[in-house]
Design a protein around this motif. Structure first.
Motif: not given
Length: 190
Positions: A83-85, A87-94, A98-99, A109-114
């Motif tokens: 879930a954290v991955a 919400l905040a994906p890192l560059p180059g993250q596989a 999030t599988a 997670l997409d509907r949450l406010t910032p």
């Protein structure tokens, strides 16, 4: 003593003769003489290979059953990290990071406010996973949907999109042919 050796030799010879003598075997529509001793070498090798494969499969099954099942804490931890991955994906993250999340969790997670996403990401992964799985909901965040609830919402959304829209004048829609061949009211026969 000689007589016993003679009988033993005779019995041995008889057994060998019976073992190597051809036997009559019914083969479809006729009797066939076949030697019923040992299978040919190619058949024996194939049988040995098949037995080795069966034993290997049995050992794999035993190893799979002996492997401990994932504990709920490990599942919560994995879901929290995913879930954290998300919400905040890192560059180059596989994408495998999030599988384990299902569509309902991704939609939540997409509907949450910032601000809500930041609050959720600041928690420990095991608490985030427990919240997403519905085992320990957090009071300060909206309740996540279960997979069944999410499916029901999606079905309702698709059904609402597929309904024909009502015309603004309230008259039902007719085909062009039907409307063009209708006699005008002034020429209608009484």
């Amino acid at each position: 003593m000689r007589l016993m050796r003679f009988f033993a030799a005779a019995i041995r010879a008889a057994l060998v003769a019976m073992a190597t003598a051809p036997k009559l075997v019914w083969d479809g529509a006729r009797w066939v003489a076949r030697a019923v001793t040992a299978p040919p070498p190619a058949v024996a090798e194939a049988q040995a290979e098949a037995m080795a494969e069966i034993e290997a499969a049995a050992q794999e099954d035993a190893a799979a059953q002996a492997k401990p099942a994932a504990t709920p804490a490990a599942v919560h931890e994995a879901w929290g990290r995913a879930a954290v991955a998300h919400l905040a994906p890192l560059p180059g993250q596989a994408p495998a990071a999030t599988a384990c999340l299902d569509e309902a969790a991704r939609c939540y997670l997409d509907r949450l406010t910032p601000a809500q996403a930041l609050k959720l990401a600041s928690l420990e992964p095991r608490h985030v996973g427990a919240h997403l799985l519905g085992n320990r909901p957090l009071a300060s965040l909206p309740r996540p949907l279960t997979l069944a609830e999410w499916h029901r919402q999606e079905v309702e959304r698709v059904a609402a999109m597929s309904k024909p829209k009502a015309r603004p004048d309230g008259e039902p829609r007719r085909d062009r042919r039907e409307a063009s061949h209708r006699p005008a009211p002034a020429f209608a026969i009484a």
